[in-house]
Scaffold this motif. Structure first.
Motif, mmCIF file in Angstrom:
data_model
loop_
_atom_site.group_PDB
_atom_site.id
_atom_site.type_symbol
_atom_site.label_atom_id
_atom_site.label_comp_id
_atom_site.label_asym_id
_atom_site.label_seq_id
_atom_site.Cartn_x
_atom_site.Cartn_y
_atom_site.Cartn_z
ATOM 1 N N LYS A 44 0.831 -1.207 0.000
ATOM 2 C CA LYS A 44 0.000 0.000 0.000
ATOM 3 C C LYS A 44 0.865 1.257 0.000
ATOM 4 N N LYS A 45 1.936 1.257 0.791
ATOM 5 C CA LYS A 45 2.843 2.424 0.836
ATOM 6 C C LYS A 45 3.522 2.628 -0.513
ATOM 7 N N ALA A 46 3.993 1.524 -1.107
ATOM 8 C CA ALA A 46 4.684 1.615 -2.400
ATOM 9 C C ALA A 46 3.735 2.098 -3.497
ATOM 10 N N LYS A 47 2.502 1.572 -3.504
ATOM 11 C CA LYS A 47 1.505 2.010 -4.493
ATOM 12 C C LYS A 47 1.228 3.504 -4.341
ATOM 13 N N LYS A 48 1.045 3.936 -3.098
ATOM 14 C CA LYS A 48 0.760 5.352 -2.842
ATOM 15 C C LYS A 48 1.916 6.225 -3.331
ATOM 16 N N TRP A 49 3.158 5.794 -3.078
ATOM 17 C CA TRP A 49 4.321 6.562 -3.519
ATOM 18 C C TRP A 49 4.329 6.676 -5.037
ATOM 19 N N LEU A 50 4.141 5.551 -5.725
ATOM 20 C CA LEU A 50 4.152 5.560 -7.195
ATOM 21 C C LEU A 50 3.045 6.461 -7.740
ATOM 22 N N GLU A 51 1.852 6.364 -7.160
ATOM 23 C CA GLU A 51 0.722 7.166 -7.622
ATOM 24 C C GLU A 51 0.956 8.655 -7.366
ATOM 25 N N THR A 52 1.524 8.990 -6.216
ATOM 26 C CA THR A 52 1.841 10.384 -5.892
ATOM 27 C C THR A 52 2.848 10.960 -6.887
ATOM 28 N N GLN A 53 3.786 10.123 -7.337
ATOM 29 C CA GLN A 53 4.809 10.558 -8.296
ATOM 30 C C GLN A 53 4.308 10.526 -9.739
ATOM 31 N N GLY A 54 3.102 9.999 -9.946
ATOM 32 C CA GLY A 54 2.558 9.906 -11.301
ATOM 33 C C GLY A 54 3.223 8.826 -12.140
ATOM 34 N N ILE A 55 3.748 7.812 -11.486
ATOM 35 C CA ILE A 55 4.439 6.718 -12.194
ATOM 36 C C ILE A 55 3.444 5.591 -12.458
ATOM 37 N N GLU A 56 3.293 5.249 -13.727
ATOM 38 C CA GLU A 56 2.376 4.180 -14.104
ATOM 39 C C GLU A 56 3.004 2.821 -13.820
ATOM 40 N N TYR A 57 2.178 1.889 -13.408
ATOM 41 C CA TYR A 57 2.641 0.532 -13.146
ATOM 42 C C TYR A 57 1.457 -0.404 -13.269
#
Length: 114
Positions: free
Chosen positions: A14-27
């Protein structure tokens, strides 16, 4: 494409997903339970990171192993356990053509993904 491997109810995921989403990084997210895991994936993870790094020794599933199982672990037996019990794989694993990360540390993600 960046792929995150793990299980969705994990706090670290959940933390990693939130970080990626906050940075606008698609995955894309690969859920071990829904999407499955096989010998090839576990072997790839172990080749990239080493089986000791892939094996999550902090989780409940690992702690429930017998002392004999823990004391006799080697690469082959560990990989078999990881396929059978994907909750024992350290989370998250992030892979793309240019990125190979295991676990979540914001500074590490920043250095490799920004």
């Amino acid at each position: 494409m960046l792929t995150m491997y793990g299980i969705p109810n994990c706090d670290t995921i959940k933390k990693a997903k939130k970080w990626l989403e906050t940075q606008g990084i698609e995955y894309q997210f690969h859920d071990y339970r829904k999407d499955g895991i096989d010998e090839g994936m576990v072997s790839q993870f172990c080749q990239k990171f080493g089986w000791e790094a892939v094996l999550n020794k902090r989780g409940t599933t690992y702690r429930q192993l017998s002392d004999e199982q823990k004391n006799t672990l080697n690469e082959q037996s560990a990989q078999a356990l990881l396929i059978e019990q994907p909750a024992m794989i350290k989370r998250p694993i992030l892979l793309s053509d240019s990125v190979s990360l295991i676990g979540f540390k914001a500074a590490e993600y920043e250095a490799h993904l920004s």
